[in-house]
Design an enzyme around this catalytic site. Structure first.
Site, short mmCIF file in Angstrom:
data_model
loop_
_atom_site.label_atom_id
_atom_site.label_comp_id
_atom_site.label_asym_id
_atom_site.label_seq_id
_atom_site.Cartn_x
_atom_site.Cartn_y
_atom_site.Cartn_z
N CYS A 141 0.87 -1.10 -0.02
CA CYS A 141 -0.02 -0.04 -0.02
C CYS A 141 0.91 1.25 -0.01
O CYS A 141 1.70 1.21 0.74
CB CYS A 141 -1.09 0.05 1.26
SG CYS A 141 -2.09 1.46 1.38
N LYS A 197 1.42 -9.35 -0.52
CA LYS A 197 1.24 -8.49 -1.77
C LYS A 197 2.06 -7.32 -1.84
O LYS A 197 1.97 -6.73 -0.46
CB LYS A 197 -0.27 -8.13 -1.73
CG LYS A 197 -0.71 -7.30 -3.42
CD LYS A 197 -2.07 -7.10 -3.09
CE LYS A 197 -2.45 -6.60 -4.41
NZ LYS A 197 -1.74 -5.14 -4.77
N ASP A 206 -2.64 -2.82 -13.93
CA ASP A 206 -3.18 -2.68 -15.43
C ASP A 206 -3.89 -3.92 -16.00
O ASP A 206 -4.00 -4.05 -17.12
CB ASP A 206 -1.97 -2.22 -16.14
CG ASP A 206 -1.23 -0.79 -16.01
OD1 ASP A 206 -1.93 -0.07 -15.08
OD2 ASP A 206 -0.18 -0.35 -16.51
#
Length: 352
Positions: free
Chosen positions: A115, A154, A217
């Protein structure tokens, strides 16, 4: 035309193995703060029954001090496979939170190390852990020891262009016990600007033995296939492409399994989904749910005559009935014969 190469089709023909846990889909719904609550996940799940879903990220420190679990940690027993994502910089707090996550029904526990938001990074969480690899290692080791489900990570490719550290960082996470890593192909400094650099995902895949998921994307089936072809990743994670479009994960999953493209939803179908989303948020969270629904409704309202004006009015709704009325009248107008258009910035007004 989108096609699956024989090598990619063969590579993705088996379930995704995250440690001992198998997922019958190579397409994952990203955790998104303020978005991936139970209502949103149910909509995504309708079109992607086999895909891994993620909760909004949960603050381990906050969880340590509260007596009741936050609603963002709530999962439906029927929505498996499900992962609960945690963030913090304290290994002991994260281990404690991971135990609670498993008790709530998490099939895997994901640690957010990507993040880019200042309020997260300034306290040592999120992508700031890219600059603290020893702390990140300690976190993974402690969480792995605390729970009996796979622990995943992540993250991003680095802090900025001068600090692209993902290769060393990813190897450290694997060595610490992570069973899967999702790599967003941008640095922390990029935020969501510029293009995702999938070449770094490919390089991570070359050096790890655990599954590597490509992120960044993925806005279409074509983009998902290109990412998988170019990176060799074991799967893709859809993020911003699902905003106002909970169909995307299912569309990608269907194509990877069948080689066929599903017809895209019409503007009316998207508005019907927006209507359902609003109603469900109101039933789940009351007036707070209506306020949260504003952004969702504006994301759905695209691609037809009058969309711009409708978005403006939906962004200011105060009650569930006001929002439902606006959407119903938009659907009625479209049903009467207004054609979809590429340029949604029109002057067709919905009078409140």
């Amino acid at each position: 035309m989108v096609t699956l190469s024989p090598s990619l089709k063969a590579r993705l023909s088996q379930p995704l193995k995250i440690g001992a846990f198998a997922v019958n889909s190579r397409v994952l719904q990203s955790p998104l703060s303020g978005v991936t609550d139970m209502v949103f996940r149910r909509l995504v799940r309708r079109y992607a029954p086999d895909s891994m879903m993620y909760t909004e990220m949960v603050n381990a420190t906050g969880l340590h001090y509260v007596k009741e679990l936050p609603k963002i940690m709530e999962v439906d027993p029927n929505e498996r496979p499900i992962s609960i994502q945690l963030f913090d910089c304290r290994p002991d707090f994260l281990a404690e939170a991971a135990v609670k996550a498993v008790e709530e029904g998490a099939d895997t526990v994901d640690i957010n190390m990507g993040c880019p938001v200042n309020k997260i990074t300034k306290n040592g969480g999120g992508s700031s852990l890219l600059r603290q690899p020893e702390v990140a290692e300690a976190i993974v080791r402690e969480v792995v020891k605390a729970v009996n489900v796979p622990v995943t990570v992540k993250t991003r490719i680095g802090w900025n262009d001068k600090e692209i550290t993902i290769l060393d960082f990813a190897k450290r996470m694997e060595d610490a016990g992570a069973q899967m890593i999702t790599v967003h192909g941008r640095t922390r400094a990029q935020g969501y600007n510029g293009n995702a650099r999938w070449e770094w995902i490919a390089r991570v895949k070359e050096i790890l033995s655990i599954p590597v998921i490509g992120n960044g994307d993925i806005f279409s089936v074509e983009a998902a296939v290109k990412c998988l072809e170019q990176t060799g990743a074991d799967g893709v994670m859809c993020s911003r492409g699902t905003l106002g479009y909970p169909f995307l994960v299912g569309e990608v999953d269907y194509f990877l399994k069948t080689g066929e493209l599903l017809p895209p939803p019409t503007p009316i179908q998207r508005l019907e989904c927006a209507r359902e989303h609003l109603q469900a948020l109101w039933e789940y969270k009351g007036d707070r749910g209506v306020r949260q629904a504003r952004k969702h409704m504006t994301w759905y309202a695209k691609g037809f005559v009058g969309a711009a004006d409708l978005r403006g009015q939906l962004s200011a709704v105060e009650t569930v009935n006001q929002g439902l009325d606006l959407i119903d009248r938009a659907i009625e107008q479209l049903t009467k014969g207004y054609e979809p258009e590429l340029d949604a910035e029109s002057n067709f007004a919905f009078v409140s």
